[in-house]
Scaffold this active site. Structure first.
Site, PDB file in Angstrom:
ATOM      1  N   ARG A 116       1.028  -0.918  -0.178  1.00 21.67           N
ATOM      2  CA  ARG A 116      -0.199   0.432  -0.288  1.00 21.67           C
ATOM      3  C   ARG A 116       0.988   1.546  -0.041  1.00 21.67           C
ATOM      4  NH1 ARG A 116      -3.426  -3.353  -1.925  1.00 21.67           N
ATOM      5  NH2 ARG A 116      -4.867  -3.870  -0.126  1.00 21.67           N
ATOM      6  N   ARG A 128      -7.965  26.760  -2.748  1.00 17.22           N
ATOM      7  CA  ARG A 128      -7.708  24.903  -2.611  1.00 17.22           C
ATOM      8  C   ARG A 128      -7.168  24.906  -3.613  1.00 17.22           C
ATOM      9  NH1 ARG A 128      -4.546  24.759   2.415  1.00 17.22           N
ATOM     10  NH2 ARG A 128      -6.162  25.422   3.896  1.00 17.22           N
ATOM     11  N   ALA A 145      -6.759  26.450  11.291  1.00 15.65           N
ATOM     12  CA  ALA A 145      -6.241  25.107  11.378  1.00 15.65           C
ATOM     13  C   ALA A 145      -4.638  25.570  10.808  1.00 15.65           C
ATOM     14  CB  ALA A 145      -6.916  24.151  10.361  1.00 15.65           C
ATOM     15  N   LEU A 155      -0.977  23.047  10.749  1.00 20.79           N
ATOM     16  CA  LEU A 155       0.216  21.403  10.785  1.00 20.79           C
ATOM     17  C   LEU A 155       0.629  21.867  11.742  1.00 20.79           C
ATOM     18  CD1 LEU A 155       2.303  21.473   7.729  1.00 20.79           C
ATOM     19  CD2 LEU A 155      -0.139  19.683   7.944  1.00 20.79           C
ATOM     20  N   GLU A 161      -2.945  28.902  15.222  1.00 17.10           N
ATOM     21  CA  GLU A 161      -3.194  29.382  14.083  1.00 17.10           C
ATOM     22  C   GLU A 161      -4.117  29.596  14.677  1.00 17.10           C
ATOM     23  OE1 GLU A 161      -2.235  28.132  11.441  1.00 17.10           O
ATOM     24  OE2 GLU A 161      -0.834  26.374  12.137  1.00 17.10           O
ATOM     25  N   GLU A 216      -3.995  33.406  11.667  1.00 15.79           N
ATOM     26  CA  GLU A 216      -4.707  32.832  10.765  1.00 15.79           C
ATOM     27  C   GLU A 216      -5.579  34.303  10.981  1.00 15.79           C
ATOM     28  OE1 GLU A 216      -6.288  29.184   9.374  1.00 15.79           O
ATOM     29  OE2 GLU A 216      -4.332  28.721   8.814  1.00 15.79           O
ATOM     30  N   PRO A 254      -8.331   8.176   5.573  1.00 17.16           N
ATOM     31  CA  PRO A 254      -7.034   6.572   6.338  1.00 17.16           C
ATOM     32  C   PRO A 254      -6.713   5.713   5.153  1.00 17.16           C
ATOM     33  CG  PRO A 254      -9.480   6.323   6.946  1.00 17.16           C
ATOM     34  CD  PRO A 254      -9.542   8.256   6.458  1.00 17.16           C
ATOM     35  N   GLY A 255      -7.795   5.758   3.860  1.00 13.26           N
ATOM     36  CA  GLY A 255      -7.488   4.325   2.948  1.00 13.26           C
ATOM     37  C   GLY A 255      -6.380   5.652   2.370  1.00 13.26           C
ATOM     38  N   GLU A 296      -2.970  11.051   7.893  1.00 11.03           N
ATOM     39  CA  GLU A 296      -3.252  12.232   8.968  1.00 11.03           C
ATOM     40  C   GLU A 296      -4.164  11.743   9.792  1.00 11.03           C
ATOM     41  OE1 GLU A 296      -4.179  16.798   8.075  1.00 11.03           O
ATOM     42  OE2 GLU A 296      -5.186  15.187   6.174  1.00 11.03           O
ATOM     43  N   GLU A 355      -3.004  32.407   1.446  1.00 11.16           N
ATOM     44  CA  GLU A 355      -3.658  33.294   3.382  1.00 11.16           C
ATOM     45  C   GLU A 355      -3.626  34.871   2.595  1.00 11.16           C
ATOM     46  OE1 GLU A 355      -1.038  32.169   5.950  1.00 11.16           O
ATOM     47  OE2 GLU A 355      -1.936  30.451   6.544  1.00 11.16           O
TER      48      GLU A 355
END
Length: 192
Positions: free
Chosen positions: A41, A68, A80, A82, A97, A101, A119-120, A124, A147
């Site tokens: 995978r 995005r 949000a 990282l 953040e 922001e 999850p596939g 994260e 931003e």
């Protein structure tokens, strides 16, 4: 059955290769022993993130809208960022953040939910917090790239939930955060 919960599985990793090393995340290929055989995978290794459902005294959620590139849209999101500062706990990232922001701080913080985004395809985990008791602060944080022209609005929580349920607001972190905040506030009101 007992308590419903996700279950950790530690499979034997036969081989692992770094396929791509990026500025923010990497792509890895793992071959693992599974049942009587093995499978390979590929997935994105992600540092994780923290997000904030910031609700003001009028019950409005602080939303940001920014471009995005993968989806070619300006989507509505909650603040949000990282988990990219070594050793920084997720709540501290959320606080940072919120200030960077949208120039806000909050007096009251509550962990809402931690979730796997995809999850596939990646590992994260996003930690979502509820922030209340908002106040404006001055910062010298320089916003650039997406931003630089970010739009900030305050929208009643009920309108955000309606937008999520109607499919007009499709950002997964926003959707999960807004629904979790609405439920947390409902439970809080019922308990008082």
């Amino acid at each position: 059955m007992g308590e419903l919960r996700d279950e950790r599985v530690d499979l034997e990793i036969i081989s692992t290769d770094l396929v791509y090393e990026g500025a923010v995340w990497n792509v890895r290929s793992d071959t693992v022993r599974y049942g009587d055989g093995q499978m390979t995978r590929q997935y994105v290794e992600h540092p994780g993130a923290a997000a904030v459902v910031a609700i003001d005294d009028d019950g409005r959620v602080v939303l940001i809208q920014q471009y995005r590139h993968p989806i070619k849209e300006r989507d509505w999101e909650i603040p949000a960022g990282l988990l990219d500062v070594a050793g920084e706990p997720p709540m501290e990232t959320a606080k940072r953040e919120l200030t960077e922001e949208v120039d806000l701080e909050a007096d009251r913080w509550q962990h809402l939910i931690s979730m796997h985004t995809t999850p596939g395809g990646n590992d994260e985990v996003v930690h979502v917090f509820l922030a209340r008791g908002l106040r404006s602060v001055e910062t010298d944080y320089e916003r650039e790239h997406e931003e630089s022209d970010m739009r900030v609005e305050r929208v009643p929580l009920a309108e955000v939930v309606d937008g999520v349920l109607a499919g007009r607001l499709r950002n997964g972190i926003l959707a999960t955060g807004a629904l979790a905040a609405a439920e947390a506030l409902r439970r809080e009101a019922a308990a008082s």
